[in-house]
Write a protein that holds these residues in place. Structure first.
Motif, PDB file in Angstrom:
ATOM      1  N   GLU A  75      15.376   9.335   0.279  1.00  0.00           N
ATOM      2  CA  GLU A  75      15.584   8.366   1.354  1.00  0.00           C
ATOM      3  C   GLU A  75      14.355   7.487   1.542  1.00  0.00           C
ATOM      4  O   GLU A  75      14.460   6.261   1.648  1.00  0.00           O
ATOM      5  CB  GLU A  75      15.889   9.084   2.674  1.00  0.00           C
ATOM      6  N   LEU A  76      13.175   8.134   1.554  1.00  0.00           N
ATOM      7  CA  LEU A  76      11.937   7.368   1.738  1.00  0.00           C
ATOM      8  C   LEU A  76      11.740   6.378   0.598  1.00  0.00           C
ATOM      9  O   LEU A  76      11.431   5.201   0.818  1.00  0.00           O
ATOM     10  CB  LEU A  76      10.735   8.319   1.836  1.00  0.00           C
ATOM     11  N   ALA A 100       1.514   6.729  -6.746  1.00  0.00           N
ATOM     12  CA  ALA A 100       0.351   7.549  -7.097  1.00  0.00           C
ATOM     13  C   ALA A 100       0.643   9.029  -6.895  1.00  0.00           C
ATOM     14  O   ALA A 100       0.258   9.868  -7.707  1.00  0.00           O
ATOM     15  CB  ALA A 100      -0.859   7.139  -6.254  1.00  0.00           C
ATOM     16  N   MET A 101       1.319   9.358  -5.816  1.00  0.00           N
ATOM     17  CA  MET A 101       1.577  10.768  -5.516  1.00  0.00           C
ATOM     18  C   MET A 101       2.798  11.302  -6.261  1.00  0.00           C
ATOM     19  O   MET A 101       3.122  12.482  -6.111  1.00  0.00           O
ATOM     20  CB  MET A 101       1.724  10.975  -4.009  1.00  0.00           C
ATOM     21  N   ARG A 102       3.440  10.465  -7.037  1.00  0.00           N
ATOM     22  CA  ARG A 102       4.608  10.847  -7.823  1.00  0.00           C
ATOM     23  C   ARG A 102       5.677  11.466  -6.931  1.00  0.00           C
ATOM     24  O   ARG A 102       6.191  12.556  -7.215  1.00  0.00           O
ATOM     25  CB  ARG A 102       4.200  11.790  -8.941  1.00  0.00           C
ATOM     26  N   LEU A 103       5.999  10.753  -5.878  1.00  0.00           N
ATOM     27  CA  LEU A 103       6.988  11.258  -4.925  1.00  0.00           C
ATOM     28  C   LEU A 103       8.363  11.403  -5.570  1.00  0.00           C
ATOM     29  O   LEU A 103       9.188  12.203  -5.119  1.00  0.00           O
ATOM     30  CB  LEU A 103       7.074  10.323  -3.709  1.00  0.00           C
ATOM     31  N   ASP A 114      13.882  16.522  -3.103  1.00  0.00           N
ATOM     32  CA  ASP A 114      14.134  16.604  -1.667  1.00  0.00           C
ATOM     33  C   ASP A 114      14.917  15.352  -1.273  1.00  0.00           C
ATOM     34  O   ASP A 114      14.539  14.239  -1.633  1.00  0.00           O
ATOM     35  CB  ASP A 114      12.788  16.660  -0.918  1.00  0.00           C
ATOM     36  N   LEU A 171      15.043  13.889   1.494  1.00  0.00           N
ATOM     37  CA  LEU A 171      14.213  12.993   2.306  1.00  0.00           C
ATOM     38  C   LEU A 171      13.308  12.138   1.434  1.00  0.00           C
ATOM     39  O   LEU A 171      13.016  10.988   1.763  1.00  0.00           O
ATOM     40  CB  LEU A 171      13.380  13.800   3.305  1.00  0.00           C
ATOM     41  N   ALA A 172      12.860  12.716   0.311  1.00  0.00           N
ATOM     42  CA  ALA A 172      12.041  11.938  -0.617  1.00  0.00           C
ATOM     43  C   ALA A 172      12.851  10.771  -1.165  1.00  0.00           C
ATOM     44  O   ALA A 172      12.355   9.638  -1.250  1.00  0.00           O
ATOM     45  CB  ALA A 172      11.533  12.826  -1.749  1.00  0.00           C
ATOM     46  N   GLU A 224       9.021  12.858  -8.147  1.00  0.00           N
ATOM     47  CA  GLU A 224       9.162  14.195  -8.739  1.00  0.00           C
ATOM     48  C   GLU A 224       9.520  15.250  -7.700  1.00  0.00           C
ATOM     49  O   GLU A 224       9.828  16.390  -8.054  1.00  0.00           O
ATOM     50  CB  GLU A 224       7.858  14.592  -9.441  1.00  0.00           C
ATOM     51  N   THR A 275      14.176   3.546   0.906  1.00  0.00           N
ATOM     52  CA  THR A 275      13.820   2.655   2.011  1.00  0.00           C
ATOM     53  C   THR A 275      12.640   1.764   1.645  1.00  0.00           C
ATOM     54  O   THR A 275      12.657   0.555   1.856  1.00  0.00           O
ATOM     55  CB  THR A 275      13.453   3.474   3.265  1.00  0.00           C
ATOM     56  N   MET A 327       0.833  -1.210   0.000  1.00  0.00           N
ATOM     57  CA  MET A 327       0.000   0.000   0.000  1.00  0.00           C
ATOM     58  C   MET A 327       0.864   1.255   0.000  1.00  0.00           C
ATOM     59  O   MET A 327       0.532   2.253  -0.640  1.00  0.00           O
ATOM     60  CB  MET A 327      -0.928   0.013   1.216  1.00  0.00           C
ATOM     61  N   LEU A 328       1.999   1.215   0.719  1.00  0.00           N
ATOM     62  CA  LEU A 328       2.881   2.387   0.718  1.00  0.00           C
ATOM     63  C   LEU A 328       3.529   2.586  -0.646  1.00  0.00           C
ATOM     64  O   LEU A 328       3.653   3.720  -1.129  1.00  0.00           O
ATOM     65  CB  LEU A 328       3.960   2.244   1.804  1.00  0.00           C
ATOM     66  N   THR A 361       1.077   4.153  -2.844  1.00  0.00           N
ATOM     67  CA  THR A 361       0.886   5.562  -2.497  1.00  0.00           C
ATOM     68  C   THR A 361       2.001   6.440  -3.053  1.00  0.00           C
ATOM     69  O   THR A 361       1.728   7.474  -3.668  1.00  0.00           O
ATOM     70  CB  THR A 361       0.816   5.726  -0.968  1.00  0.00           C
TER      71      THR A 361
END
Lengths: 188, 188
Positions: free
Chosen positions: A165-166, A152-155, A160, A162-163, A157, A169, A145-146, A149
């Motif tokens: 790193e996330l 879907a949210m196009r993280l 950052d 931290l983005a 792009e 991970t 699910m993560l 997510t």
DNA sequence: GTCTATAGGGCGATAGAC
DNA sequence: GTCTATCGCCCTATAGAC
């Protein structure tokens, strides 16, 4: 079976469009343009927009379960097999995103019912067929699910550290039961 | 400050409606009826439906971060504190669901940007303020996304022993870093 | 500040030709 | 089987009274 190919073509296009915009956000006209056919023809093929979305979701569930079974059949560690299966599914971005949108509409009579049935069938398969215990299965679904997510949210792009790193991970094999994922899959 | 109360009332109603139906699925008329005001008044207060949704999402993010900080301040184990904070947030079902719908719209220019900013701010806080390492933080977010999903899809309404097992596993303290959750919260 | 009335546009669905 | 044309509804947004 030319008509069957046409139907699959429209379902592919609809999967992409519904994945991007969601059920209510997507238009039958956008699906038609993506498939290269006329808008009324899309409606005629499936009756209603709702029936089209239900067909998209059902097909996505079928593909998901099929991908899991293929990897499990040729595999050693079940958790690793399920992770590998997820890799292939990420190649078709609309598939997981259409499912996610279906999951979000639990109050819709037909869509909600199909979503619950589908989620439970997936859970049943990773519990009984793959043999994961309840905690492992919950963890696998949670990480899935993560992943859905952040896609879907196009993280990817977001500019950052931290983005990054996330994303690293979430997608690293050590982080969960989803092995084999690499970040390059997310930029498509 | 009567007008400020009115604004909060409408934002509360909008949070519920957007959480149930999503951004495109919700109508300004449904928000107005839930708030007990007229539809044009809702639009007048926020300019556009999009601006209303952005206000709902921003307020949800503010409340989320505030709830985390409150629990962390009075706490011992950071992971346990974050879990407790989630309990309070579940009481307002629309809050987490509105956030989930925002996360699903990454391609929307404003909504997507706000969603990414919000997710990163949450991640930054659980990493830097709560002090979780990358794996713990990823696991926390993953379990949070699964909880959002099972609530959104109303899995509690499914009459299936496997559904109960999944719900119990997801919500049990041992399953992840989200302690203190009990199943009764899901039936509201 | 809040309402009623309504304009204006978009979209799902239908009719009907080819 | 597939298209063009179009209907009719719903929904956002505006106008304007009170």
């Amino acid at each position: 079976m030319k008509s069957e190919e046409r139907r699959e073509l429209v379902l592919d296009a609809a999967t992409q469009v519904f994945g991007e915009s969601g059920y209510q956000g997507a238009t039958t006209d956008a699906v038609a343009r993506a498939a290269g056919v006329s808008q009324p023809y899309v409606v005629r093929m499936f009756g209603t927009k709702e029936a089209l979305f239900l067909a998209v979701v059902q097909r996505a569930l079928d593909k998901l379960l099929a991908a899991f079974r293929v990897e499990l059949a040729a595999g050693d560690d079940p958790a690793e097999c399920l992770g590998r299966a997820y890799v292939g599914l990420l190649a078709d971005r609309g598939l997981l995103l259409s499912l996610m949108h279906a999951f979000a509409l639990g109050t819709h009579p037909e869509i909600g019912a199909l979503a619950r049935r589908g989620m439970l069938e997936v859970y049943r398969m990773i519990r009984e067929e793959a043999g994961l215990d309840a905690d492992q299965a919950g963890g696998f679904l949670a990480h899935g699910m993560l992943i859905n997510t952040v896609i879907a949210m196009r993280l990817g792009e977001a500019d950052d550290p931290l983005a990054s790193e996330l994303l690293a991970t979430v997608l690293s094999p050590e982080s969960g039961r989803l092995a084999g994922l690499d970040e390059t899959r997310l930029s498509s």
